[in-house]
Design a protein around this motif. Structure first.
Motif, PDB file in Angstrom:
ATOM      1  N   UNK A   4       0.847  -1.201   0.000  1.00  0.00           N
ATOM      2  CA  UNK A   4       0.000   0.000   0.000  1.00  0.00           C
ATOM      3  C   UNK A   4       0.877   1.243   0.000  1.00  0.00           C
ATOM      4  N   UNK A   5       0.447   2.239  -0.749  1.00  0.00           N
ATOM      5  CA  UNK A   5       1.206   3.488  -0.844  1.00  0.00           C
ATOM      6  C   UNK A   5       1.119   4.249   0.475  1.00  0.00           C
ATOM      7  N   UNK A  17      -9.783   9.928 -12.633  1.00  0.00           N
ATOM      8  CA  UNK A  17      -9.956   8.491 -12.829  1.00  0.00           C
ATOM      9  C   UNK A  17      -8.649   7.711 -12.768  1.00  0.00           C
ATOM     10  N   UNK A  18      -7.533   8.370 -12.554  1.00  0.00           N
ATOM     11  CA  UNK A  18      -6.241   7.703 -12.446  1.00  0.00           C
ATOM     12  C   UNK A  18      -5.732   7.881 -11.013  1.00  0.00           C
ATOM     13  N   UNK A  19      -5.961   6.866 -10.190  1.00  0.00           N
ATOM     14  CA  UNK A  19      -5.692   6.950  -8.761  1.00  0.00           C
ATOM     15  C   UNK A  19      -4.361   6.278  -8.438  1.00  0.00           C
ATOM     16  N   UNK A  20      -3.402   7.027  -7.873  1.00  0.00           N
ATOM     17  CA  UNK A  20      -2.132   6.408  -7.473  1.00  0.00           C
ATOM     18  C   UNK A  20      -2.379   5.556  -6.235  1.00  0.00           C
ATOM     19  N   UNK A  21      -2.296   4.251  -6.387  1.00  0.00           N
ATOM     20  CA  UNK A  21      -2.731   3.372  -5.316  1.00  0.00           C
ATOM     21  C   UNK A  21      -1.602   2.587  -4.668  1.00  0.00           C
ATOM     22  N   UNK A  22      -0.662   2.104  -5.456  1.00  0.00           N
ATOM     23  CA  UNK A  22       0.387   1.242  -4.929  1.00  0.00           C
ATOM     24  C   UNK A  22       1.759   1.732  -5.368  1.00  0.00           C
ATOM     25  N   UNK A  47      -6.810  -7.478   8.990  1.00  0.00           N
ATOM     26  CA  UNK A  47      -6.867  -6.259   9.787  1.00  0.00           C
ATOM     27  C   UNK A  47      -5.466  -5.709  10.016  1.00  0.00           C
ATOM     28  N   UNK A  48      -5.320  -4.410   9.782  1.00  0.00           N
ATOM     29  CA  UNK A  48      -4.055  -3.753  10.020  1.00  0.00           C
ATOM     30  C   UNK A  48      -3.109  -3.716   8.832  1.00  0.00           C
ATOM     31  N   UNK A  49      -3.533  -4.242   7.682  1.00  0.00           N
ATOM     32  CA  UNK A  49      -2.653  -4.274   6.523  1.00  0.00           C
ATOM     33  C   UNK A  49      -2.948  -3.176   5.499  1.00  0.00           C
ATOM     34  N   UNK A  50      -3.797  -2.220   5.827  1.00  0.00           N
ATOM     35  CA  UNK A  50      -3.945  -1.036   4.996  1.00  0.00           C
ATOM     36  C   UNK A  50      -5.124  -0.973   4.048  1.00  0.00           C
ATOM     37  N   UNK A  51      -6.100  -1.875   4.160  1.00  0.00           N
ATOM     38  CA  UNK A  51      -7.250  -1.831   3.252  1.00  0.00           C
ATOM     39  C   UNK A  51      -8.030  -0.529   3.422  1.00  0.00           C
ATOM     40  N   UNK A  52      -8.302  -0.144   4.648  1.00  0.00           N
ATOM     41  CA  UNK A  52      -9.041   1.093   4.899  1.00  0.00           C
ATOM     42  C   UNK A  52      -8.237   2.297   4.439  1.00  0.00           C
ATOM     43  N   UNK A  53      -6.945   2.292   4.661  1.00  0.00           N
ATOM     44  CA  UNK A  53      -6.097   3.393   4.201  1.00  0.00           C
ATOM     45  C   UNK A  53      -6.132   3.519   2.685  1.00  0.00           C
ATOM     46  N   UNK A  54      -6.124   2.391   1.991  1.00  0.00           N
ATOM     47  CA  UNK A  54      -6.203   2.417   0.526  1.00  0.00           C
ATOM     48  C   UNK A  54      -7.530   3.019   0.083  1.00  0.00           C
ATOM     49  N   UNK A  55      -8.629   2.650   0.750  1.00  0.00           N
ATOM     50  CA  UNK A  55      -9.937   3.204   0.392  1.00  0.00           C
ATOM     51  C   UNK A  55     -10.006   4.703   0.684  1.00  0.00           C
ATOM     52  N   UNK A  56      -9.400   5.132   1.799  1.00  0.00           N
ATOM     53  CA  UNK A  56      -9.365   6.569   2.097  1.00  0.00           C
ATOM     54  C   UNK A  56      -8.624   7.326   1.005  1.00  0.00           C
ATOM     55  N   UNK A  57      -7.535   6.760   0.519  1.00  0.00           N
ATOM     56  CA  UNK A  57      -6.765   7.394  -0.547  1.00  0.00           C
ATOM     57  C   UNK A  57      -7.586   7.506  -1.825  1.00  0.00           C
ATOM     58  N   UNK A  58      -8.282   6.428  -2.191  1.00  0.00           N
ATOM     59  CA  UNK A  58      -9.122   6.445  -3.398  1.00  0.00           C
ATOM     60  C   UNK A  58     -10.222   7.499  -3.249  1.00  0.00           C
ATOM     61  N   UNK A  59     -10.879   7.516  -2.088  1.00  0.00           N
ATOM     62  CA  UNK A  59     -11.962   8.481  -1.860  1.00  0.00           C
ATOM     63  C   UNK A  59     -11.448   9.913  -1.899  1.00  0.00           C
ATOM     64  N   UNK A 126     -17.723   4.039  -1.845  1.00  0.00           N
ATOM     65  CA  UNK A 126     -16.667   3.373  -1.090  1.00  0.00           C
ATOM     66  C   UNK A 126     -17.329   2.601   0.038  1.00  0.00           C
ATOM     67  N   UNK A 127     -17.034   1.305   0.129  1.00  0.00           N
ATOM     68  CA  UNK A 127     -17.617   0.457   1.170  1.00  0.00           C
ATOM     69  C   UNK A 127     -16.482  -0.184   1.954  1.00  0.00           C
ATOM     70  N   UNK A 128     -16.322   0.228   3.201  1.00  0.00           N
ATOM     71  CA  UNK A 128     -15.302  -0.369   4.057  1.00  0.00           C
ATOM     72  C   UNK A 128     -15.973  -1.476   4.867  1.00  0.00           C
TER      73      UNK A 128
END
Length: 169
Positions: A4-5, A17-22, A47-59, A126-128
């Motif tokens: 995760x970035x 539409x071009x999201x810097x994700x990783x 849990x704790x590996x950054x899924x929510x952080x990745x979604x926050x970045x996309x949002x 976005x669905x966490x």
């Protein structure tokens, strides 16, 4: 393998539409999610590996570039910073059910309006915690179903209407 970035390595692409994700750790080069090519994102991680952080970045990225973003936050605290920045965050079961219903109905209306033309605007849901949508009921009477089932239409038809999903499971 990509990780995760981190925010200090975030570089805005200049396109909604071009999201810097990783970031590829081998090359230190960003890897982008292009919503025009891949309309939806599913992040699976313990849990704790950054899924929510990745979604926050996309949002945050898509909202910054003018895409209408709606957020479903079952954890109830993960998106407070974005909520304070003006994004709509849904937490309560009734509010979540209404948000999913409105998103799906909006997509159906947009599909009819476009009649095969490319969409000029886009929306992102976005669905966490995607798995929790099974317990959320939408619709009335015999049309009742889980919100997860309702979003299946968006998964199949959303790209044509400019409707995108980003979710974690």
């Amino acid at each position: 393998m990509s990780t995760a970035i981190t925010y200090d390595r975030y570089a805005d692409t200049g396109r909604a539409t071009l999201v810097p994700l990783l970031v590829d750790p081998a090359t230190d080069r960003p890897r982008n999610l292009d919503l025009e090519v891949t309309p939806h994102l599913l992040v699976t991680a313990p849990t704790g590996f950054g899924a929510t952080s990745a979604l926050r970045l996309v949002a945050a990225h898509t909202a910054r570039h003018g895409i209408d973003v709606q957020i479903i936050d079952f954890k109830r605290v993960a998106f407070r910073s974005l909520e304070s920045a003006g994004l709509r965050v849904h937490r309560d079961p009734e509010d979540i059910a209404q948000a999913v219903t409105d998103f799906v109905i909006g997509m159906d209306i947009r599909l009819e309006e476009l009649d095969g033309r490319a969409p000029e605007t886009r929306r992102l849901l976005v669905v966490d915690g995607l798995e929790r949508l099974r317990k959320t009921v939408v619709g009335l009477g015999p049309d009742r179903s889980s919100a997860l089932a309702a979003l299946e239409r968006v998964a199949f038809l959303g790209r044509a209407a400019g409707y995108h999903l980003a979710a974690s499971a």
